[in-house]
Motif scaffolding. Structure first.
Motif, PDB file in Angstrom:
ATOM      1  N   LEU A 236       4.119 -14.192   2.870  1.00  0.00           N
ATOM      2  CA  LEU A 236       2.996 -13.254   2.824  1.00  0.00           C
ATOM      3  C   LEU A 236       3.366 -11.945   3.533  1.00  0.00           C
ATOM      4  O   LEU A 236       3.143 -10.844   2.999  1.00  0.00           O
ATOM      5  N   LEU A 237       3.971 -12.072   4.720  1.00  0.00           N
ATOM      6  CA  LEU A 237       4.367 -10.861   5.457  1.00  0.00           C
ATOM      7  C   LEU A 237       5.410 -10.072   4.660  1.00  0.00           C
ATOM      8  O   LEU A 237       5.342  -8.842   4.574  1.00  0.00           O
ATOM      9  N   ARG A 238       6.364 -10.782   4.058  1.00  0.00           N
ATOM     10  CA  ARG A 238       7.401 -10.122   3.245  1.00  0.00           C
ATOM     11  C   ARG A 238       6.744  -9.335   2.104  1.00  0.00           C
ATOM     12  O   ARG A 238       7.114  -8.203   1.807  1.00  0.00           O
ATOM     13  N   PHE A 239       5.770  -9.966   1.457  1.00  0.00           N
ATOM     14  CA  PHE A 239       5.059  -9.337   0.332  1.00  0.00           C
ATOM     15  C   PHE A 239       4.367  -8.054   0.800  1.00  0.00           C
ATOM     16  O   PHE A 239       4.467  -7.004   0.156  1.00  0.00           O
ATOM     17  N   VAL A 240       3.695  -8.137   1.952  1.00  0.00           N
ATOM     18  CA  VAL A 240       2.955  -6.974   2.479  1.00  0.00           C
ATOM     19  C   VAL A 240       3.940  -5.882   2.898  1.00  0.00           C
ATOM     20  O   VAL A 240       3.779  -4.704   2.539  1.00  0.00           O
ATOM     21  N   ILE A 241       4.980  -6.262   3.628  1.00  0.00           N
ATOM     22  CA  ILE A 241       5.943  -5.262   4.118  1.00  0.00           C
ATOM     23  C   ILE A 241       6.667  -4.583   2.947  1.00  0.00           C
ATOM     24  O   ILE A 241       6.902  -3.368   2.979  1.00  0.00           O
ATOM     25  N   ASP A 242       6.988  -5.352   1.915  1.00  0.00           N
ATOM     26  CA  ASP A 242       7.654  -4.736   0.751  1.00  0.00           C
ATOM     27  C   ASP A 242       6.761  -3.663   0.122  1.00  0.00           C
ATOM     28  O   ASP A 242       7.246  -2.612  -0.308  1.00  0.00           O
ATOM     29  N   GLU A 243       5.466  -3.933   0.078  1.00  0.00           N
ATOM     30  CA  GLU A 243       4.524  -2.937  -0.459  1.00  0.00           C
ATOM     31  C   GLU A 243       4.480  -1.706   0.459  1.00  0.00           C
ATOM     32  O   GLU A 243       4.465  -0.564  -0.014  1.00  0.00           O
ATOM     33  N   VAL A 244       4.484  -1.948   1.778  1.00  0.00           N
ATOM     34  CA  VAL A 244       4.469  -0.838   2.746  1.00  0.00           C
ATOM     35  C   VAL A 244       5.729   0.022   2.558  1.00  0.00           C
ATOM     36  O   VAL A 244       5.652   1.260   2.534  1.00  0.00           O
ATOM     37  N   ILE A 245       6.873  -0.629   2.416  1.00  0.00           N
ATOM     38  CA  ILE A 245       8.130   0.116   2.247  1.00  0.00           C
ATOM     39  C   ILE A 245       8.067   0.964   0.975  1.00  0.00           C
ATOM     40  O   ILE A 245       8.508   2.115   0.953  1.00  0.00           O
ATOM     41  N   ARG A 246       7.468   0.402  -0.064  1.00  0.00           N
ATOM     42  CA  ARG A 246       7.298   1.160  -1.322  1.00  0.00           C
ATOM     43  C   ARG A 246       6.443   2.413  -1.070  1.00  0.00           C
ATOM     44  O   ARG A 246       6.775   3.504  -1.533  1.00  0.00           O
ATOM     45  N   HIS A 247       5.379   2.254  -0.288  1.00  0.00           N
ATOM     46  CA  HIS A 247       4.538   3.421   0.057  1.00  0.00           C
ATOM     47  C   HIS A 247       5.344   4.434   0.869  1.00  0.00           C
ATOM     48  O   HIS A 247       5.256   5.636   0.624  1.00  0.00           O
ATOM     49  N   HIS A 248       6.122   3.927   1.857  1.00  0.00           N
ATOM     50  CA  HIS A 248       6.930   4.830   2.704  1.00  0.00           C
ATOM     51  C   HIS A 248       7.889   5.642   1.825  1.00  0.00           C
ATOM     52  O   HIS A 248       8.081   6.831   2.047  1.00  0.00           O
ATOM     53  N   GLU A 249       8.489   4.953   0.855  1.00  0.00           N
ATOM     54  CA  GLU A 249       9.451   5.646  -0.025  1.00  0.00           C
ATOM     55  C   GLU A 249       8.753   6.750  -0.822  1.00  0.00           C
ATOM     56  O   GLU A 249       9.329   7.811  -1.061  1.00  0.00           O
TER      57      GLU A 249
END
Ligand SMILES: O=C(O)C(=O)C[C@]1(C(=O)O)C=C[C@@H](O)C=C1
Length: 99
Positions: free
Chosen positions: A82-95
């Motif tokens: 779950l954390l991986r899923f959320v963080i991957d989305e955050v990284i996409r936003h950061h990019e």
């Protein structure tokens, strides 16, 4: 099953579903608050040319979450996914902030 036991089961199910709906609302509002902070982090990182991801911070978060999950009777593997899923989305936003 008698009518009485069926009615009792339906009542118990309704109670659980009410709790589930309340907890789902907490999850959604909590995620919304989390994303407000990560959006601010994304803007800060973009302004200061910092990389979108921070693997050492993630390792700390994963270890902490694993411990929390164990204490909360939640499958730690699920918590990590779950954390991986959320963080991957955050990284996409950061990019997106950086492009
Ligand atoms: O703490 C940061 O540096 C963030 O960008 C936030 C966050 C997170 O969502 O928790 C996202 C990406 C990083 O790799 C680590 C953590």
């Amino acid at each position: 099953m008698t009518q009485d036991t069926a009615a009792r089961a339906a009542e118990i199910l309704r109670g659980h579903r009410e709790s589930i709906d309340r907890l789902d609302a907490i999850l959604i509002y909590t995620l919304g608050e989390r994303f407000k902070h990560t959006q601010a982090v994304g803007r800060l990182k973009a302004e200061h040319d910092l990389p979108p991801s921070d693997p050492s911070r993630e390792a700390t978060q994963i270890a902490r979450l694993e411990d929390l999950a164990n204490r909360a009777d939640l499958d730690p593997e699920f918590a990590k996914k779950l954390l991986r899923f959320v963080i991957d989305e955050v990284i996409r936003h950061h990019e997106q902030h950086q492009s």
